[in-house]
Write a protein that holds these residues in place. Sequence first.
Motif, PDB file in Angstrom:
ATOM      1  N   THR A 179       0.854  -1.185   0.000  1.00 39.01           N
ATOM      2  CA  THR A 179       0.000   0.000   0.000  1.00 39.01           C
ATOM      3  C   THR A 179       0.890   1.234   0.000  1.00 39.01           C
ATOM      4  O   THR A 179       1.427   1.621   1.031  1.00 39.01           O
ATOM      5  CB  THR A 179      -0.918   0.010   1.230  1.00 39.01           C
ATOM      6  N   LEU A 180       1.062   1.852  -1.176  1.00 40.56           N
ATOM      7  CA  LEU A 180       2.015   2.948  -1.328  1.00 40.56           C
ATOM      8  C   LEU A 180       1.340   4.287  -1.536  1.00 40.56           C
ATOM      9  O   LEU A 180       2.013   5.310  -1.711  1.00 40.56           O
ATOM     10  CB  LEU A 180       2.965   2.643  -2.492  1.00 40.56           C
ATOM     11  N   GLY A 181       0.056   4.333  -1.497  1.00 39.30           N
ATOM     12  CA  GLY A 181      -0.625   5.608  -1.683  1.00 39.30           C
ATOM     13  C   GLY A 181      -2.068   5.518  -1.219  1.00 39.30           C
ATOM     14  O   GLY A 181      -2.537   4.452  -0.794  1.00 39.30           O
ATOM     15  N   PRO A 182      -2.775   6.642  -1.335  1.00 40.37           N
ATOM     16  CA  PRO A 182      -2.252   7.934  -1.775  1.00 40.37           C
ATOM     17  C   PRO A 182      -1.528   8.669  -0.649  1.00 40.37           C
ATOM     18  O   PRO A 182      -1.758   8.407   0.529  1.00 40.37           O
ATOM     19  CB  PRO A 182      -3.510   8.687  -2.177  1.00 40.37           C
ATOM     20  N   VAL A 183      -0.650   9.604  -1.038  1.00 39.07           N
ATOM     21  CA  VAL A 183      -0.021  10.539  -0.111  1.00 39.07           C
ATOM     22  C   VAL A 183      -0.585  11.918  -0.435  1.00 39.07           C
ATOM     23  O   VAL A 183      -0.465  12.399  -1.571  1.00 39.07           O
ATOM     24  CB  VAL A 183       1.509  10.544  -0.250  1.00 39.07           C
ATOM     25  N   GLN A 184      -1.264  12.529   0.538  1.00 37.86           N
ATOM     26  CA  GLN A 184      -1.908  13.819   0.322  1.00 37.86           C
ATOM     27  C   GLN A 184      -1.145  14.895   1.078  1.00 37.86           C
ATOM     28  O   GLN A 184      -0.890  14.764   2.273  1.00 37.86           O
ATOM     29  CB  GLN A 184      -3.370  13.775   0.784  1.00 37.86           C
ATOM     30  N   ILE A 185      -0.756  15.950   0.339  1.00 43.83           N
ATOM     31  CA  ILE A 185       0.078  17.011   0.903  1.00 43.83           C
ATOM     32  C   ILE A 185      -0.661  18.334   0.784  1.00 43.83           C
ATOM     33  O   ILE A 185      -1.180  18.668  -0.290  1.00 43.83           O
ATOM     34  CB  ILE A 185       1.423  17.094   0.158  1.00 43.83           C
ATOM     35  N   VAL A 186      -0.731  19.080   1.879  1.00 41.14           N
ATOM     36  CA  VAL A 186      -1.283  20.432   1.869  1.00 41.14           C
ATOM     37  C   VAL A 186      -0.205  21.351   2.437  1.00 41.14           C
ATOM     38  O   VAL A 186       0.227  21.189   3.579  1.00 41.14           O
ATOM     39  CB  VAL A 186      -2.566  20.544   2.708  1.00 41.14           C
ATOM     40  N   ALA A 187       0.263  22.285   1.581  1.00 41.27           N
ATOM     41  CA  ALA A 187       1.270  23.261   2.008  1.00 41.27           C
ATOM     42  C   ALA A 187       0.651  24.643   1.939  1.00 41.27           C
ATOM     43  O   ALA A 187      -0.078  24.968   0.997  1.00 41.27           O
ATOM     44  CB  ALA A 187       2.505  23.179   1.120  1.00 41.27           C
ATOM     45  N   SER A 188       0.917  25.475   2.942  1.00 39.44           N
ATOM     46  CA  SER A 188       0.355  26.818   2.926  1.00 39.44           C
ATOM     47  C   SER A 188       1.338  27.807   3.528  1.00 39.44           C
ATOM     48  O   SER A 188       2.063  27.486   4.472  1.00 39.44           O
ATOM     49  CB  SER A 188      -0.973  26.872   3.685  1.00 39.44           C
ATOM     50  N   ALA A 189       1.387  28.986   2.903  1.00 36.35           N
ATOM     51  CA  ALA A 189       2.120  30.114   3.470  1.00 36.35           C
ATOM     52  C   ALA A 189       1.128  30.933   4.282  1.00 36.35           C
ATOM     53  O   ALA A 189       0.032  31.253   3.799  1.00 36.35           O
ATOM     54  CB  ALA A 189       2.754  30.958   2.362  1.00 36.35           C
ATOM     55  N   GLN A 190       1.483  31.279   5.519  1.00 39.70           N
ATOM     56  CA  GLN A 190       0.522  31.886   6.433  1.00 39.70           C
ATOM     57  C   GLN A 190       1.077  33.171   7.025  1.00 39.70           C
ATOM     58  O   GLN A 190       2.294  33.368   7.114  1.00 39.70           O
ATOM     59  CB  GLN A 190       0.178  30.908   7.565  1.00 39.70           C
ATOM     60  N   ARG A 191       0.133  34.001   7.432  1.00 39.74           N
ATOM     61  CA  ARG A 191       0.490  35.198   8.189  1.00 39.74           C
ATOM     62  C   ARG A 191      -0.439  35.296   9.389  1.00 39.74           C
ATOM     63  O   ARG A 191      -1.663  35.276   9.226  1.00 39.74           O
ATOM     64  CB  ARG A 191       0.390  36.462   7.330  1.00 39.74           C
ATOM     65  N   SER A 192       0.161  35.340  10.572  1.00 40.17           N
ATOM     66  CA  SER A 192      -0.604  35.378  11.837  1.00 40.17           C
ATOM     67  C   SER A 192      -1.583  34.219  11.919  1.00 40.17           C
ATOM     68  O   SER A 192      -2.700  34.347  12.406  1.00 40.17           O
ATOM     69  CB  SER A 192      -1.342  36.712  11.981  1.00 40.17           C
ATOM     70  N   GLY A 193      -1.174  33.032  11.408  1.00 45.48           N
ATOM     71  CA  GLY A 193      -1.990  31.830  11.499  1.00 45.48           C
ATOM     72  C   GLY A 193      -3.041  31.694  10.425  1.00 45.48           C
ATOM     73  O   GLY A 193      -3.719  30.668  10.348  1.00 45.48           O
ATOM     74  N   ALA A 194      -3.205  32.691   9.536  1.00 37.38           N
ATOM     75  CA  ALA A 194      -4.215  32.623   8.474  1.00 37.38           C
ATOM     76  C   ALA A 194      -3.524  32.327   7.145  1.00 37.38           C
ATOM     77  O   ALA A 194      -2.512  32.959   6.799  1.00 37.38           O
ATOM     78  CB  ALA A 194      -4.979  33.932   8.384  1.00 37.38           C
ATOM     79  N   PRO A 195      -4.034  31.352   6.349  1.00 36.55           N
ATOM     80  CA  PRO A 195      -3.415  31.018   5.058  1.00 36.55           C
ATOM     81  C   PRO A 195      -3.454  32.212   4.105  1.00 36.55           C
ATOM     82  O   PRO A 195      -4.467  32.892   3.966  1.00 36.55           O
ATOM     83  CB  PRO A 195      -4.260  29.862   4.546  1.00 36.55           C
ATOM     84  N   VAL A 196      -2.304  32.449   3.411  1.00 38.36           N
ATOM     85  CA  VAL A 196      -2.217  33.478   2.368  1.00 38.36           C
ATOM     86  C   VAL A 196      -2.242  32.813   0.993  1.00 38.36           C
ATOM     87  O   VAL A 196      -2.962  33.221   0.084  1.00 38.36           O
ATOM     88  CB  VAL A 196      -0.935  34.322   2.542  1.00 38.36           C
TER      89      VAL A 196
END
Length: 694
Positions: free
Chosen positions: A86-103
Amino acid sequence: MTSPRIIRALVALALASSACSSTDATQLVLVVDTDLSVPDQVDSISLDVTGPGGMRQRVNVDLSAGAVRPLSLGLRPSAEALSSGTLGPVQIVASAQRSGAPVVERRLTTSFLRDRSLLVQIMLSADCQGVSCAAERTCNQGECVATAVAANELPRFTGGIPGSRPTLDGGVPDGCTPSPEICNELDDDCDGIVDNGFDLSSSADDCGRCGHACAALTGVATGTCSAGSCVISCDTGFDDCDGDPDNGCEANLDTDPNHCSSCGVSCDFANASGSCVAGSCSLAACDAGFADCDGDGRNGCEVDLSAPTDCGRCGHDCAGATCQPSGFCEGEEIVGISAGSQHTCALRANGQATCWGLGSRGQLGTGVDMSSRVPVDVMSVPMDATQISAGNDQSCLVASGRPYCWGDNSGGQLGDGTTTERNTPTRVVGSALSSDVDQIGQGSGHTCALVLNPTGANRVYCWGTNRNGQLGDGTTMDSLRATAVDSGVFAGASPLRVSAGARHTCAALDSGEVFCWGRGSEGQLGGGGTTEKHIPTSVEATSGMALDLSGGSGSVDAASISLVSGAAYSCAKDVNGQVYCWGDNSRGQMGDGSTVPRTRAVAVMGLDDAVALSAGDAHVCALRMDGRVSCWGANSFGQLGDGTTTERNTPVDVMDLPADVVEVACGAAHVCLRTSGGAVYCLGRNAVGQLGDG
């Protein structure tokens, strides 16, 4: 804010080890950066990764603290996922944030490739600010693209982190100070790989994740790590019955009724609860309405106590009569109860009397001086008994208007002309008591009776110990026969109720007045002082006027008032349901919120709806109009029924009260309640079986 490095993961993964630099390892290497300005536009980058086999990693990096960029993170599947393919799926969420809120946010879904190191590069670019994409699509450099990326389309990772910032200090990226790598889910040596060089698959100290020590689990003697999971060996008497090594050997085989001696052995008994003691099952308690009559716990509580052959208790055969829900055969239902010092007596519907508890002075009336933890029938009782009374160590009943007593007679309190102890009923002598006796009141060593007079005023007669004038005849001479109370002070009023304390006696009159006589050291005579009186003296209210139970009407009947006496105090209920008490208050038995002795009658707080009263040595209970029972005073044995042993100087309600209580009886330190169906429930002290529950 976090430290300048990648923070400790909230949920540990099987992370890349030193094999992250190998091109044939099954792994993904994430490289994440942003072209937004720090800290004006963004101050942190957040990663959230989920993968096969329960993989989960969350990290957050504080960019404003000078974090090494680009950020890198190595990921490897768990041994279980790898072995199962079982090699997947791999789910990635990347976010740049300011004061904890996603930009800016970027989402990507891919998978591992067996024996292949793959590079996943994510740029969180300013072009994606404010860009909204449809489901299954995400923003990349200002355009919406598919979130799914096939693993075979990803470039291979060859060991170098692309796009690293220029180095300023001997090849080490600026902002990172290398230190020896330790197993802490941090990149200590600044090579972009977390916890490389540590064996999370077989280390007993770091099994599956850093700090997960197999030998530190509950009840474990030894623990080993295999394929990232703890394999435990339990101490003697413990086992891992739920199969979860993370909570160790959770089952105590010596005490767990669900796993007694070994996993899955449940202590189940018919109609009963079970317990596990030293690894052996035993019967704990029978369910309501069942009993273990054969004494063989292996078959549980085998007898249904609603059966006519075992009605209410083992061996109680109704001999053809119906077994009532109260646990009595038809005709045996309780119609009256009275609690003595350490015994209790009851009157049945068929006129039979029964008692239980202490019997060392013959007070149970069974013909022997023997105690009983269950009800036993009084011998030689006239079958038309109408009233029963339990005293200190003696008992009395009224049948055909005549009093009969049995038990302790050391002070002549049985009234048969002797001081001989009796263990069966004996008739009280005296022509005045040959008929029309309506009520019996018993003290510590004396007894009194109310005798009705159809053509004139009722009379009170007493007998027994009289050293404090408690017989009310103007003397302090004991009497082995009934002697009339001096009623001259009653001024023609007729007594309706009589009660006896340890060394004093009281009577309530049809005028609403109450009179007491005998010992007065605790104010129990209610006349405003503590002087002993040998003839009746009027009980006063706090105003100094005579206590009036009539509510101002000037007359009462017996059914509308109550009068009871404890060891050194008395209480009365007026026609409106208000309760008054006077005398000893050392245990709060006045119910007025204090523990100060009262030489005049004081009103019990919050109790103006009483319909009946009963008094013990130092506690009082009242049956109320709404069916509640409220008690106050001494509570050392839980006799107040409020679930505590705390003394109460104001009334508290009895908890778990049975339905339809119609009578309450207080003993020295216990209380019994009778229901309209003829059942009796008791609570409080039970040292000699006075609760009657066996």
